[in-house]
Design an enzyme around this catalytic site. Sequence first.
Site, PDB file in Angstrom:
ATOM      1  CD1 TRP A   2      79.954  33.105  19.432  1.00 52.27           C
ATOM      2  CD2 TRP A   2      78.580  34.815  19.892  1.00 52.27           C
ATOM      3  NE1 TRP A   2      79.775  33.824  18.274  1.00 52.27           N
ATOM      4  CE2 TRP A   2      78.939  34.885  18.521  1.00 52.27           C
ATOM      5  CE3 TRP A   2      77.724  35.788  20.396  1.00 52.27           C
ATOM      6  CZ2 TRP A   2      78.471  35.873  17.660  1.00 52.27           C
ATOM      7  CZ3 TRP A   2      77.257  36.767  19.546  1.00 52.27           C
ATOM      8  CH2 TRP A   2      77.627  36.809  18.196  1.00 52.27           C
ATOM      9  CG  ASN A   3      73.353  33.609  20.170  1.00 49.59           C
ATOM     10  OD1 ASN A   3      73.745  32.458  20.304  1.00 49.59           O
ATOM     11  ND2 ASN A   3      72.423  33.931  19.301  1.00 49.59           N
ATOM     12  CE  LYS A  55      82.970  23.863  19.456  1.00 53.35           C
ATOM     13  NZ  LYS A  55      83.410  25.038  20.217  1.00 53.35           N
ATOM     14  N   GLY A 109      74.294  27.906  15.100  1.00 52.62           N
ATOM     15  CA  GLY A 109      75.389  28.801  14.745  1.00 52.62           C
ATOM     16  C   GLY A 109      75.117  29.451  13.408  1.00 52.62           C
ATOM     17  N   GLY A 110      76.178  29.903  12.758  1.00 48.04           N
ATOM     18  CA  GLY A 110      76.036  30.584  11.474  1.00 48.04           C
ATOM     19  C   GLY A 110      75.737  29.609  10.335  1.00 48.04           C
ATOM     20  CD  GLU A 159      68.350  28.569  15.870  1.00 45.52           C
ATOM     21  OE1 GLU A 159      68.461  29.384  14.923  1.00 45.52           O
ATOM     22  OE2 GLU A 159      68.657  28.820  17.038  1.00 45.52           O
ATOM     23  CG  LEU A 160      71.744  26.851  10.247  1.00 38.55           C
ATOM     24  CD1 LEU A 160      71.879  26.365   8.823  1.00 38.55           C
ATOM     25  CD2 LEU A 160      73.011  26.551  11.038  1.00 38.55           C
ATOM     26  CB  CYS A 188      69.164  33.149  15.080  1.00 33.68           C
ATOM     27  SG  CYS A 188      68.199  32.446  16.411  1.00 33.68           S
ATOM     28  CD  GLU A 204      72.408  35.893  11.252  1.00 27.48           C
ATOM     29  OE1 GLU A 204      71.374  35.678  11.880  1.00 27.48           O
ATOM     30  OE2 GLU A 204      73.323  35.057  11.152  1.00 27.48           O
TER      31      GLU A 204
HETATM   32  O1  TXE Z   1      79.578  31.244  14.475  1.00 29.81           O
HETATM   33  P1  TXE Z   1      79.921  29.722  14.225  1.00 29.81           P
HETATM   34  P2  TXE Z   1      80.501  32.514  14.705  1.00 29.81           P
HETATM   35  C1  TXE Z   1      75.895  33.758  12.914  1.00 29.81           C
HETATM   36  C2  TXE Z   1      76.039  35.269  12.976  1.00 29.81           C
HETATM   37  C3  TXE Z   1      77.502  35.437  13.223  1.00 29.81           C
HETATM   38  C4  TXE Z   1      78.072  34.327  12.374  1.00 29.81           C
HETATM   39  C5  TXE Z   1      79.454  33.892  12.753  1.00 29.81           C
HETATM   40  O2  TXE Z   1      75.692  35.832  11.734  1.00 29.81           O
HETATM   41  O3  TXE Z   1      77.972  36.690  12.779  1.00 29.81           O
HETATM   42  O4  TXE Z   1      77.172  33.250  12.559  1.00 29.81           O
HETATM   43  O5  TXE Z   1      79.541  33.648  14.151  1.00 29.81           O
HETATM   44  C6  TXE Z   1      81.462  25.997  16.310  1.00 29.81           C
HETATM   45  N1  TXE Z   1      82.890  22.328  12.997  1.00 29.81           N
HETATM   46  N2  TXE Z   1      75.477  33.171  14.179  1.00 29.81           N
HETATM   47  O6  TXE Z   1      81.740  32.467  13.881  1.00 29.81           O
HETATM   48  O7  TXE Z   1      81.223  29.559  13.556  1.00 29.81           O
HETATM   49  C7  TXE Z   1      81.983  27.157  17.129  1.00 29.81           C
HETATM   50  O8  TXE Z   1      83.152  26.784  17.839  1.00 29.81           O
HETATM   51  C8  TXE Z   1      82.165  22.229  14.121  1.00 29.81           C
HETATM   52  C9  TXE Z   1      74.076  32.846  14.308  1.00 29.81           C
HETATM   53  O9  TXE Z   1      80.706  32.664  16.155  1.00 29.81           O
HETATM   54  O10 TXE Z   1      78.724  29.152  13.569  1.00 29.81           O
HETATM   55  C10 TXE Z   1      80.767  27.471  17.990  1.00 29.81           C
HETATM   56  O11 TXE Z   1      80.724  26.549  19.070  1.00 29.81           O
HETATM   57  N3  TXE Z   1      81.863  23.295  14.903  1.00 29.81           N
HETATM   58  C11 TXE Z   1      73.792  32.007  15.472  1.00 29.81           C
HETATM   59  C12 TXE Z   1      79.613  27.219  17.042  1.00 29.81           C
HETATM   60  O12 TXE Z   1      80.127  26.377  16.012  1.00 29.81           O
HETATM   61  C13 TXE Z   1      82.301  24.503  14.522  1.00 29.81           C
HETATM   62  C14 TXE Z   1      74.606  32.163  16.678  1.00 29.81           C
HETATM   63  C15 TXE Z   1      79.030  28.475  16.404  1.00 29.81           C
HETATM   64  O13 TXE Z   1      80.054  29.153  15.721  1.00 29.81           O
HETATM   65  C16 TXE Z   1      83.060  24.671  13.343  1.00 29.81           C
HETATM   66  C17 TXE Z   1      76.003  32.473  16.387  1.00 29.81           C
HETATM   67  C18 TXE Z   1      83.360  23.519  12.576  1.00 29.81           C
HETATM   68  N4  TXE Z   1      84.072  23.592  11.442  1.00 29.81           N
HETATM   69  C19 TXE Z   1      76.376  32.987  15.178  1.00 29.81           C
HETATM   70  N5  TXE Z   1      83.362  25.982  13.212  1.00 29.81           N
HETATM   71  C20 TXE Z   1      72.357  31.700  15.764  1.00 29.81           C
HETATM   72  N6  TXE Z   1      71.739  30.884  14.919  1.00 29.81           N
HETATM   73  O14 TXE Z   1      71.797  32.121  16.781  1.00 29.81           O
HETATM   74  C21 TXE Z   1      82.823  26.616  14.251  1.00 29.81           C
HETATM   75  N7  TXE Z   1      82.181  25.740  15.071  1.00 29.81           N
END
Ligand code: TXE
Length: 505
Positions: free
Chosen positions: A158-159, A182, A236-237, A258-259, A292, A393
């Site tokens: 979402w960022n 997605k 994502g995370g 990219e985490l 990130c 983080e």
């Molecule tokens: O991220 P998620 P969240 C980090 C940051 C944050 C933490 C949690 O520390 O506090 O992650 O954030 C999809 N199978 N970053 O919960 O879950 C989800 O729908 C497939 C760092 O929002 O990683 C979304 O589209 N997909 C980061 C995407 O993954 C799945 C940016 C990211 O969500 C899934 C964001 C699954 N099982 C958060 N579960 C960066 N690297 O910039 C979730 N998703």
Amino acid sequence: MQDAPTGLKTFQTYIDGKWVDSVSGKRLLTSDPYTGKPWAEIPECEAADVNNAVEAAYRAFDNGPWARMTQTARGRVLRKIADLIEKNANYLAEIEVRDNGKLISEMSAQLKYLPEWYYYYGGLADKIQGSVVPVDKPDHFTYILREPIGVCGMIIPWNSPLLLTGWKLAPALAAGCTAVIKPSEYTSASLLEFMRLVIEEADLPPGVVNVVTGYGQAAGEPLVTHPKVSKVAFTGGSLTGSRVASLAGQTFKKVSLELGGKSPNIVFDDCIMEDAVSGAISGIFAATGQTCIAGSRLLVQENIHDEFVEKLIDMAKTAKLGNPMSFETQVGPVTTPPQYEKILGYIDIAKGEGANCVLGGGPAGADMGGGKYFVQPTVFTGVDNKMRIAQEEVFGPVLSVIKFKDEDDAAAIANDVMYGLGSGVWTQSIKRATTMAQRIRAGTVWVNTYRAVSFTMPFGGYKSSGLGRENGQDAINEYLQTKSVWISNAPGGGNPFVMKTAADD
Ligand code: TXE
């Protein structure tokens, strides 16, 4: 997009070149983080929708007009996408701000820069070439083809939804792949508007780019596990990334991740102090710390520590909180309610661990220019690198200041985390800069700057910060695979085990 009787905007999603509702008819709400109020309804896609999207993407990849298009023509399509983003940049930036609460100043600049990714990879599209290889067998002609890998599943957080989509989609299309994207359940609107204003207008054949909006488990996992998806690109995370990689591994998909990060921003005593102070502040407070590469650990050499922290606080406390749609605002809201709770939780953890809270340290209400999901820019000093506030983080406007003695000490502290994404070094010594650039185990080292990115420069993480690289020429390899072709002119095909026939006797 339509106005529903509820006053909410209603979006459909884009699969196989058509605007559709989810198969189940379910929708999810998306909210404006500044007001905390829902403003739109988005289709809640699940496995059946994902299957429709992947099948469409597979048809487009396998034998559609996209598959038969020359690489040069594909490059032209990418340049058209770039032109259309340029035309719609201001509007797309506003939709991003509405959904993720980031500052309009930052999102406008980001959207104006985004076309460069499509121009760059558009230019690369017809420079993807194989090679002729001198093989060690006589009378053979052997060559290597570099082919698109297939349907790519792209999972976006979402960022920075449209930027992070571009980092994946531009090289994937240049390689000749097709995509199912997605977006985050919190921020799908900008991608749907991108599909309407950019992808549809660019006349891409149906099925080349598809979107499945919905939750991670219900829509993300079926995408990651679908047998016709050949590659998964995820941002994502780290916890989710690890699950995505292990699910993708079950069907041997290529994966790039990219985490998260816990990036060290290292200030030496020979820095230009004003530059380092503003680099440290924008490194952590820009984007409300929700990036990130946030410079969330500030390592300051002990002999300038007190003076530096004083200047840092003087500048940080002037940060103007407020409506992210205003160009004056410097710190906006946190994007999601769970993220808001997580940040406040970490502030409590840091206090409990004995770190000194020297600025902020809690929610920022209306009296501070904030509102429902605002956190005060927060600085902790006296942080030990073993503390959770230094290791984990936070993804918010929370800075941990850590003292160090010398280069060895700085490198040891910098590397003593599970992450390795970004890092900063502030010094006027070229020797120090190059030594530290070599010693820090992170995908990016910035010297006397912070948070710069470009379509030409590889971006990605060491250790738990990820796998593979986005941006730059090499990123195209994430979307290609290699085929070896052997043509024999040798007698009997040059095979060592020739079967004898009756005529030989
Ligand atoms: O991220 P998620 P969240 C980090 C940051 C944050 C933490 C949690 O520390 O506090 O992650 O954030 C999809 N199978 N970053 O919960 O879950 C989800 O729908 C497939 C760092 O929002 O990683 C979304 O589209 N997909 C980061 C995407 O993954 C799945 C940016 C990211 O969500 C899934 C964001 C699954 N099982 C958060 N579960 C960066 N690297 O910039 C979730 N998703």
